[in-house]
Design a protein around this motif. Structure first.
Motif, PDB file in Angstrom:
ATOM      1  N   HIS A 190       0.771  -1.247   0.054  1.00 46.97           N
ATOM      2  CA  HIS A 190      -0.014   0.125  -0.083  1.00 46.97           C
ATOM      3  C   HIS A 190       1.077   1.242  -0.096  1.00 46.97           C
ATOM      4  CE1 HIS A 190      -3.969  -2.084   1.719  1.00 46.97           C
ATOM      5  NE2 HIS A 190      -3.801  -1.992   0.173  1.00 46.97           N
ATOM      6  N   MET A 195      -6.921  -7.833  -8.166  1.00 42.94           N
ATOM      7  CA  MET A 195      -6.810  -6.262  -8.750  1.00 42.94           C
ATOM      8  C   MET A 195      -7.875  -5.981  -9.596  1.00 42.94           C
ATOM      9  SD  MET A 195      -4.632  -5.139  -6.527  1.00 42.94           S
ATOM     10  CE  MET A 195      -5.472  -6.228  -5.355  1.00 42.94           C
ATOM     11  N   GLN A 196      -8.659  -6.952  -9.943  1.00 46.48           N
ATOM     12  CA  GLN A 196      -9.826  -6.535 -10.945  1.00 46.48           C
ATOM     13  C   GLN A 196     -10.960  -5.789 -10.258  1.00 46.48           C
ATOM     14  OE1 GLN A 196     -10.413  -9.994 -13.953  1.00 46.48           O
ATOM     15  NE2 GLN A 196     -10.235 -10.796 -11.884  1.00 46.48           N
ATOM     16  N   HIS A 197     -10.710  -5.713  -8.751  1.00 53.10           N
ATOM     17  CA  HIS A 197     -11.952  -5.242  -8.067  1.00 53.10           C
ATOM     18  C   HIS A 197     -11.595  -3.816  -7.447  1.00 53.10           C
ATOM     19  CE1 HIS A 197     -13.914  -9.131  -8.319  1.00 53.10           C
ATOM     20  NE2 HIS A 197     -12.884  -9.947  -7.931  1.00 53.10           N
ATOM     21  N   ALA A 198     -12.102  -2.838  -7.660  1.00 57.75           N
ATOM     22  CA  ALA A 198     -11.592  -1.538  -7.118  1.00 57.75           C
ATOM     23  C   ALA A 198     -11.639  -1.370  -5.749  1.00 57.75           C
ATOM     24  CB  ALA A 198     -12.683  -0.472  -7.696  1.00 57.75           C
ATOM     25  N   VAL A 199     -12.140  -2.016  -4.827  1.00 56.25           N
ATOM     26  CA  VAL A 199     -12.244  -1.928  -3.571  1.00 56.25           C
ATOM     27  C   VAL A 199     -10.812  -2.685  -2.976  1.00 56.25           C
ATOM     28  CG1 VAL A 199     -13.569  -4.156  -3.015  1.00 56.25           C
ATOM     29  CG2 VAL A 199     -13.597  -2.128  -1.437  1.00 56.25           C
ATOM     30  N   ARG A 238      -8.223  -2.997  -4.949  1.00 56.17           N
ATOM     31  CA  ARG A 238      -6.902  -2.254  -5.444  1.00 56.17           C
ATOM     32  C   ARG A 238      -6.807  -0.766  -4.783  1.00 56.17           C
ATOM     33  NH1 ARG A 238      -9.935  -2.690 -10.307  1.00 56.17           N
ATOM     34  NH2 ARG A 238     -10.700  -0.794 -11.037  1.00 56.17           N
ATOM     35  N   ALA A 239      -7.880  -0.371  -3.984  1.00 55.52           N
ATOM     36  CA  ALA A 239      -7.551   0.915  -3.520  1.00 55.52           C
ATOM     37  C   ALA A 239      -6.481   0.851  -2.711  1.00 55.52           C
ATOM     38  CB  ALA A 239      -9.132   1.246  -2.662  1.00 55.52           C
ATOM     39  N   TYR A 279      -9.167  -7.743   3.025  1.00 53.53           N
ATOM     40  CA  TYR A 279      -9.509  -8.935   1.992  1.00 53.53           C
ATOM     41  C   TYR A 279     -10.208 -10.083   2.616  1.00 53.53           C
ATOM     42  CZ  TYR A 279      -8.061 -12.700  -1.116  1.00 53.53           C
ATOM     43  OH  TYR A 279      -8.222 -13.741  -2.080  1.00 53.53           O
ATOM     44  N   TYR A 321      -3.369   0.832  -3.528  1.00 51.25           N
ATOM     45  CA  TYR A 321      -2.297   0.391  -4.033  1.00 51.25           C
ATOM     46  C   TYR A 321      -1.782   1.666  -5.410  1.00 51.25           C
ATOM     47  CZ  TYR A 321      -2.152  -4.143  -2.056  1.00 51.25           C
ATOM     48  OH  TYR A 321      -2.066  -5.157  -1.160  1.00 51.25           O
ATOM     49  N   GLN A 322      -0.684   1.672  -5.584  1.00 51.53           N
ATOM     50  CA  GLN A 322      -0.246   2.365  -6.556  1.00 51.53           C
ATOM     51  C   GLN A 322       0.558   1.812  -7.854  1.00 51.53           C
ATOM     52  OE1 GLN A 322      -0.481   6.223  -7.278  1.00 51.53           O
ATOM     53  NE2 GLN A 322      -2.001   5.908  -5.691  1.00 51.53           N
TER      54      GLN A 322
END
Length: 260
Positions: A95, A125-129, A131-132, A211, A134-135
């Motif tokens: 993160h 990481m297909q799910h926006a919630v 991958r939030a 997660y 992460y850069q």
């Protein structure tokens, strides 16, 4: 060789207006204030100096609306550490607030759980919630370290050095890890985001960015079991860390403190 480690915390940013509804799963606590600190750590022991997370710089803090306090480069300077001599970096997860400045340590080998690398480059990481936080550039930087031979991916518990072990927890992210180290005060746990604040541990309510809820709850018990006392579990985001421990050196009051 001594197995004892010194431990230092760097409070590099803060969010003093954070609300409990943003901090505890299910919005527990409503609008009550729960100030947050953003911290990285430095350790010294049998491996020399070791960085525990690389934090974030002032620009990243501004993007996320956090108040910058002082940077990791200044902490290194005040402690007399040449970043080029740091040979090991423990990355709890990727993160933005924990993994933002890997280039600070140009000669270091980075240590991370294999599950974290699989998580940030896999189907989750297909799910926006998920991958939030992460850069993409920071993920790419750590993939580049792997391909440069400077990343060791671990599977669960590993003895990194005498008196220093790494432990997988998961929960907040699939590959989240924490560290246990022997200090002159006894066994200490640097919990990272396994325990964001002491209130999470006391109330047994996880941080809401998750997660796996079950893994997050089990992580509380794992940290307590490996520390000599509850106060030896050091959270990643509790302002108490800098408030309850002495300054590591002149100029470090309130933001650069010694934990052991």
């Amino acid at each position: 060789m001594s197995e004892l480690w010194e431990a230092y915390a760097i409070r590099y940013a803060e969010d003093l207006n954070r609300r409990a509804s943003q901090t505890f799963l299910g919005g527990a606590g409503g609008d009550a204030l729960t100030p947050f600190a953003y911290q990285a750590f430095l350790l010294r022991g049998p491996l020399g100096w070791v960085a525990f997370d690389t934090g974030a710089d002032e620009a990243a803090c501004a993007r996320y609306g956090k108040t910058f306090v002082q940077g990791l480069p200044l902490a290194l300077q005040l402690l007399g550490i040449d970043p080029g001599t740091v040979r090991h970096v423990i990355q709890t997860h990727l993160h933005w607030d924990h993994a933002g400045q890997p280039d600070l340590f140009p000669a270091a080998t980075f240590h991370m759980q294999a599950r974290e690398m699989a998580y940030v480059t896999g189907p989750a990481m297909q799910h926006a919630v998920l991958r939030a936080g992460y850069q993409v550039a920071e993920i790419a930087a750590h993939v580049a370290l792997l391909h440069a031979g400077r990343m060791r991916l671990h599977d669960g518990e590993v003895a990194l050095a005498p008196g220093l072990t790494l432990h997988h927890a998961g929960g907040h992210t699939d590959g989240l890890q924490f560290a246990r180290l022997r200090t002159r005060r006894g066994w200490m746990v640097l919990a990272g985001d396994v325990v964001a604040t002491r209130a999470h541990l006391e109330r047994r309510v996880p941080f809401p960015a998750l997660y796996h809820v079950g893994d997050a709850l089990a992580g509380f018990d794992a940290c307590l079991a490996l520390a000599d006392a509850p106060e030896m579990v050091i959270p990643a985001h509790d302002p108490w860390v800098a408030e309850a421990h002495p300054a590591a050196c002149a100029g470090g009051e309130g933001w650069l403190v010694r934990l052991d």
